[in-house]
Design a protein around this motif. Structure first.
Motif, PDB file in Angstrom:
ATOM      1  N   ALA A 135      -6.977   2.820 -16.775  1.00 21.41           N
ATOM      2  CA  ALA A 135      -6.001   1.990 -17.500  1.00 21.41           C
ATOM      3  C   ALA A 135      -5.215   2.838 -18.488  1.00 21.41           C
ATOM      4  O   ALA A 135      -3.983   2.714 -18.592  1.00 21.41           O
ATOM      5  N   ALA A 136      -5.913   3.698 -19.209  1.00 20.14           N
ATOM      6  CA  ALA A 136      -5.230   4.571 -20.175  1.00 20.14           C
ATOM      7  C   ALA A 136      -4.258   5.515 -19.473  1.00 20.14           C
ATOM      8  O   ALA A 136      -3.130   5.717 -19.940  1.00 20.14           O
ATOM      9  N   LEU A 137      -4.676   6.080 -18.340  1.00 22.14           N
ATOM     10  CA  LEU A 137      -3.797   6.976 -17.593  1.00 22.14           C
ATOM     11  C   LEU A 137      -2.577   6.230 -17.042  1.00 22.14           C
ATOM     12  O   LEU A 137      -1.452   6.735 -17.095  1.00 22.14           O
ATOM     13  N   LEU A 138      -2.805   5.034 -16.524  1.00 18.58           N
ATOM     14  CA  LEU A 138      -1.695   4.250 -15.965  1.00 18.58           C
ATOM     15  C   LEU A 138      -0.706   3.841 -17.048  1.00 18.58           C
ATOM     16  O   LEU A 138       0.508   3.875 -16.834  1.00 18.58           O
ATOM     17  N   ARG A 139      -1.220   3.470 -18.197  1.00 18.49           N
ATOM     18  CA  ARG A 139      -0.317   3.099 -19.287  1.00 18.49           C
ATOM     19  C   ARG A 139       0.472   4.320 -19.770  1.00 18.49           C
ATOM     20  O   ARG A 139       1.647   4.217 -20.092  1.00 18.49           O
ATOM     21  N   ARG A 140      -0.180   5.464 -19.832  1.00 19.62           N
ATOM     22  CA  ARG A 140       0.522   6.691 -20.229  1.00 19.62           C
ATOM     23  C   ARG A 140       1.609   7.014 -19.200  1.00 19.62           C
ATOM     24  O   ARG A 140       2.725   7.363 -19.546  1.00 19.62           O
ATOM     25  N   ALA A 141       1.279   6.861 -17.921  1.00 23.80           N
ATOM     26  CA  ALA A 141       2.260   7.140 -16.864  1.00 23.80           C
ATOM     27  C   ALA A 141       3.422   6.153 -16.913  1.00 23.80           C
ATOM     28  O   ALA A 141       4.575   6.533 -16.705  1.00 23.80           O
ATOM     29  N   SER A 142       3.123   4.890 -17.210  1.00 25.16           N
ATOM     30  CA  SER A 142       4.179   3.869 -17.205  1.00 25.16           C
ATOM     31  C   SER A 142       5.213   4.099 -18.302  1.00 25.16           C
ATOM     32  O   SER A 142       6.341   3.625 -18.191  1.00 25.16           O
ATOM     33  N   THR A 143       4.846   4.833 -19.340  1.00 22.06           N
ATOM     34  CA  THR A 143       5.792   5.096 -20.429  1.00 22.06           C
ATOM     35  C   THR A 143       6.386   6.498 -20.364  1.00 22.06           C
ATOM     36  O   THR A 143       7.129   6.887 -21.255  1.00 22.06           O
ATOM     37  N   ALA A 144       6.048   7.234 -19.304  1.00 23.65           N
ATOM     38  CA  ALA A 144       6.543   8.612 -19.171  1.00 23.65           C
ATOM     39  C   ALA A 144       8.047   8.614 -18.911  1.00 23.65           C
ATOM     40  O   ALA A 144       8.537   7.834 -18.091  1.00 23.65           O
ATOM     41  N   ALA A 166       7.001   0.342 -13.539  1.00 18.05           N
ATOM     42  CA  ALA A 166       6.563  -1.065 -13.532  1.00 18.05           C
ATOM     43  C   ALA A 166       5.257  -1.217 -12.759  1.00 18.05           C
ATOM     44  O   ALA A 166       4.361  -1.964 -13.172  1.00 18.05           O
ATOM     45  N   LEU A 167       5.127  -0.520 -11.647  1.00 15.84           N
ATOM     46  CA  LEU A 167       3.905  -0.564 -10.846  1.00 15.84           C
ATOM     47  C   LEU A 167       2.724  -0.015 -11.645  1.00 15.84           C
ATOM     48  O   LEU A 167       1.649  -0.626 -11.685  1.00 15.84           O
ATOM     49  N   ALA A 213       0.823  -1.213   0.000  1.00 15.26           N
ATOM     50  CA  ALA A 213       0.000   0.000   0.000  1.00 15.26           C
ATOM     51  C   ALA A 213       0.859   1.266   0.000  1.00 15.26           C
ATOM     52  O   ALA A 213       0.520   2.258  -0.649  1.00 15.26           O
ATOM     53  N   ALA A 214       1.987   1.226   0.687  1.00 15.57           N
ATOM     54  CA  ALA A 214       2.864   2.395   0.722  1.00 15.57           C
ATOM     55  C   ALA A 214       3.419   2.706  -0.664  1.00 15.57           C
ATOM     56  O   ALA A 214       3.555   3.874  -1.037  1.00 15.57           O
ATOM     57  N   ALA A 215       3.718   1.670  -1.450  1.00 11.53           N
ATOM     58  CA  ALA A 215       4.225   1.881  -2.812  1.00 11.53           C
ATOM     59  C   ALA A 215       3.152   2.518  -3.695  1.00 11.53           C
ATOM     60  O   ALA A 215       3.460   3.375  -4.533  1.00 11.53           O
ATOM     61  N   LEU A 216       1.893   2.120  -3.511  1.00 11.09           N
ATOM     62  CA  LEU A 216       0.795   2.713  -4.286  1.00 11.09           C
ATOM     63  C   LEU A 216       0.621   4.193  -3.915  1.00 11.09           C
ATOM     64  O   LEU A 216       0.438   5.038  -4.789  1.00 11.09           O
ATOM     65  N   ILE A 267      -2.549  -2.833 -16.688  1.00 12.20           N
ATOM     66  CA  ILE A 267      -2.992  -4.091 -17.292  1.00 12.20           C
ATOM     67  C   ILE A 267      -4.205  -4.636 -16.547  1.00 12.20           C
ATOM     68  O   ILE A 267      -5.190  -5.078 -17.158  1.00 12.20           O
ATOM     69  N   ALA A 268      -4.166  -4.595 -15.218  1.00 14.08           N
ATOM     70  CA  ALA A 268      -5.298  -5.085 -14.421  1.00 14.08           C
ATOM     71  C   ALA A 268      -6.549  -4.242 -14.675  1.00 14.08           C
ATOM     72  O   ALA A 268      -7.653  -4.782 -14.838  1.00 14.08           O
TER      73      ALA A 268
END
Length: 184
Positions: free
Chosen positions: A136-145, A154-155, A91-94, A161-162
């Motif tokens: 999901a779209a926001l997380l994928r955009r963030a993961s490639t920033a 990676a998180l 939870a701390a990592a999130l 994906i989930a």
């Protein structure tokens, strides 16, 4: 300290060791390598890759320190990549990811995502399928920033994906909090 090594390098070393001590003959080794090479171009490559990522994620969550980590709060996220269809995150990592995202996403887009991440570990969360698709779209955009730390990238990718899986199946994306090491 985290150790990161390519699975290809790991298996290449294992094959070299087996060849050197005579446990594996050259022709069967070559046949197995060719089998793996051609298997990678089939439809089985994605499920094998997903299973391998799930196993490595599970191993990565094992605490090898003596005594473990007391009172660790984790969040189990539905539609994950492991065998049971869930992912477990600290939870701390999130919450830490929530602090970094405003610097990598447009100001108008990040509040729903940072709000969800900031409340990680405070109870059960349900995100409807439509909202999961947006996240999901926001997380994928963030993961490639560019500039986002590798562990945060990676998180964000795993969460993306989930969330995409939940949106694709039309199901609610669920976050469940668990605390390990609580004294009764």
């Amino acid at each position: 300290m985290a150790l990161s090594i390519s699975v290809v390098v790991l298996f290449a070393g294992l094959v070299a060791l087996l060849l050197r001590n005579g446990s594996l003959r050259p022709w069967p080794a070559l046949a197995t390598a060719l089998f793996g090479f051609f298997l990678a171009s089939t439809g089985l490559a994605a499920p094998i890759n997903t299973a391998a990522h799930g196993i490595t994620a599970l191993i990565g969550q094992i605490d090898f320190r003596p005594g473990g980590t007391p009172d660790m709060t984790t969040v189990t996220v539905s539609h994950g990549s492991d065998f049971f269809g869930v992912d477990v995150f600290d939870a701390a990592a999130l919450r830490e990811l929530a602090q970094y995202l405003p610097g990598f996403l447009p100001a108008a887009d990040h509040p729903p995502l940072t709000g969800l991440l900031s409340s990680a570990g405070t109870g059960q969360q349900h995100v409807d399928a439509a909202q999961a698709g947006t996240l999901a779209a926001l997380l994928r955009r963030a993961s490639t920033a560019r500039g986002l730390k590798k562990q945060h990238s990676a998180l964000a990718a795993r969460l993306g994906i989930a969330a995409a899986t939940a949106a694709r199946t039309g199901q609610s994306w669920t976050w469940t909090t668990e605390t390990e090491g609580e004294q009764a």
